[in-house]
Design an enzyme around this catalytic site. Structure first.
Site, short mmCIF file in Angstrom:
data_model
loop_
_atom_site.label_atom_id
_atom_site.label_comp_id
_atom_site.label_asym_id
_atom_site.label_seq_id
_atom_site.Cartn_x
_atom_site.Cartn_y
_atom_site.Cartn_z
N ASP A 1 -9.61 6.13 -1.88
CA ASP A 1 -8.49 6.80 -2.55
C ASP A 1 -9.02 7.54 -3.77
O ASP A 1 -10.23 7.74 -3.93
CB ASP A 1 -7.41 5.79 -2.94
CG ASP A 1 -7.84 4.86 -4.06
OD1 ASP A 1 -9.06 4.83 -4.39
OD2 ASP A 1 -6.98 4.15 -4.61
N TYR B 1 -6.47 5.92 4.42
CA TYR B 1 -6.60 4.95 3.33
C TYR B 1 -5.80 3.68 3.62
O TYR B 1 -6.32 2.57 3.51
CB TYR B 1 -6.14 5.55 2.00
CG TYR B 1 -6.08 4.50 0.92
CD1 TYR B 1 -7.25 4.05 0.32
CD2 TYR B 1 -4.87 3.91 0.55
CE1 TYR B 1 -7.22 3.05 -0.64
CE2 TYR B 1 -4.84 2.91 -0.41
CZ TYR B 1 -6.01 2.48 -1.00
OH TYR B 1 -5.98 1.49 -1.93
N GLU C 1 0.82 -1.21 0.00
CA GLU C 1 0.00 0.00 0.00
C GLU C 1 0.85 1.26 0.00
O GLU C 1 0.53 2.24 -0.67
CB GLU C 1 -0.94 0.00 1.21
CG GLU C 1 -2.07 -1.01 1.13
CD GLU C 1 -2.93 -0.81 -0.10
OE1 GLU C 1 -3.17 0.35 -0.49
OE2 GLU C 1 -3.38 -1.81 -0.68
#
Length: 359
Positions: free
Chosen positions: A134, A116, A33
């Site tokens: 996002d 996020y 991520e």
């Protein structure tokens, strides 16, 4: 409209096969991520494999020398991500006994993990029902539901998060989050979305009202700032000088050649005159061998205009020795440099000549 079921049905036929989707290891998911925050998927995949090979656990990352970490990250840009990863790993080791927290709120306490990333880790690794919102999600929800609140405003962020919370699958939150990410990457793209084959085209506000290019709404961005860098590639016998950037500025923890920054661009003759006043070159009798044309390097909020000056000196003064590290030139490739410098060293014939032989 049953948004969640339609989305998951689409995902069943269109899901991308990505390496971090084949694991529930929260550490690997965290790394993926962070890499993908400012990096395209195809570019990020080899970095992901390299990163988890070099630092396979939270403890390994916490113990990693900063130079090694930055070298592995070199080329990805936004280097604060790498520094935050290390600080986050140290925090997890010290405060959470080396175990990544399994809830959204606890994950938010980790250095560098924002809403996020916390939602992605919580839902992908632990099945928590929390939406990962996002840019893809902003775009899809703004178009399908006709949301005109600017996505970069605090009101917009809250509004989109609440809408996503209503829509997320309570049974398969991780799969829902993966699905909406892929839907934005493959179907509802920023430009030229595939509206004809979209499962939501009958309900999509933007499609029905010819507003695809108008949504989502963004605030007005400030123009990028121009900065003018003058790098001195100094040959002192078979050595040169570098330093690690430590200021609260771009490229923190990466290395660079002696730098002079000014608020304007100088021509070759002006550079030759200015050199005489630089503290690290006083009494060194510098011999200018080459001055490059300005190299343009675009960052998110800045444009760097870098001029590379190759010098040869017969002696090094106190300032140069005190403020910079003297290293063998052949070891330059072992140091983590910003992409601007690394690219110049690799591609510019004069730079290769500087590295490989005396000038």
């Amino acid at each position: 409209m049953d948004f969640s079921n339609k989305l998951l049905k689409w995902y069943g036929s269109n899901a991308r096969d990505l390496p971090w989707r084949n694991t529930s290891n929260p550490y690997f998911i965290w790394i993926s991520e962070v890499i993908l925050q400012q990096t395209r998927v195809n570019q990020g995949i080899p970095y992901y494999y390299r990163f988890i090979e070099e630092f396979p656990t939270v403890q390994a990352l916490a113990d990693a020398p900063i130079d090694k970490l930055m070298k592995v990250w070199q080329g990805l840009g936004y280097y604060s991500r790498a520094r935050n990863l290390k600080e986050g790993a140290i925090q997890i080791v010290n405060e959470f006994h080396g175990q990544i927290p399994n809830t959204f709120d606890e994950l938010l306490k980790i250095k560098g993990i924002g809403p996020y990333s916390a939602a992605a880790i919580a839902s992908f690794a632990f099945g928590r029902v929390v939406p990962a919102v996002d840019g893809n999600v902003y775009r899809i929800l703004a178009r399908v539901f006709g949301v005109f609140t600017p996505i970069d405003s605090s009101k917009g962020k809250k509004e989109f998060f609440e809408l996503a919370k209503e829509l997320i699958s309570k049974k398969e939150p991780g799969r829902f989050n993966q699905a909406i990410i892929d839907f934005g990457a493959l179907q509802c793209t920023p430009k030229s979305p595939l509206c004809i084959d979209c499962p939501f085209n009958e309900y999509c506000y933007a499609y029905q009202n010819n507003l695809i290019s108008s949504l989502p709404v963004k605030g007005i961005k400030k123009p990028p700032q121009n900065r003018f860098f003058y790098y001195f590639m100094i040959r002192y016998g078979n050595f040169t000088f570098v330093r690690r950037r430590s200021e609260n500025d771009i490229w923190n923890s990466l290395y660079e050649f002696p730098l002079w920054e000014h608020n304007k661009q100088f021509n070759f003759d002006e550079i030759g005159q200015k050199i005489k006043g630089l503290s690290f070159l006083k009494d060194t009798e510098p011999c200018i061998r080459y001055i490059s044309e300005p190299v343009k390097h675009v960052l998110s909020h800045r444009i760097i205009w870098a001029t590379f000056i190759i010098l040869k000196i017969e002696k090094a003064n106190y300032s140069l020795k005190a403020d910079y590290v003297m290293i063998p030139i052949e070891e330059l490739s072992t140091y983590p440099f910003p992409r601007l410098i690394d690219g110049y060293l690799a591609a510019e014939p004069t730079a290769k000549y500087f590295i490989n032989r005396y000038m």
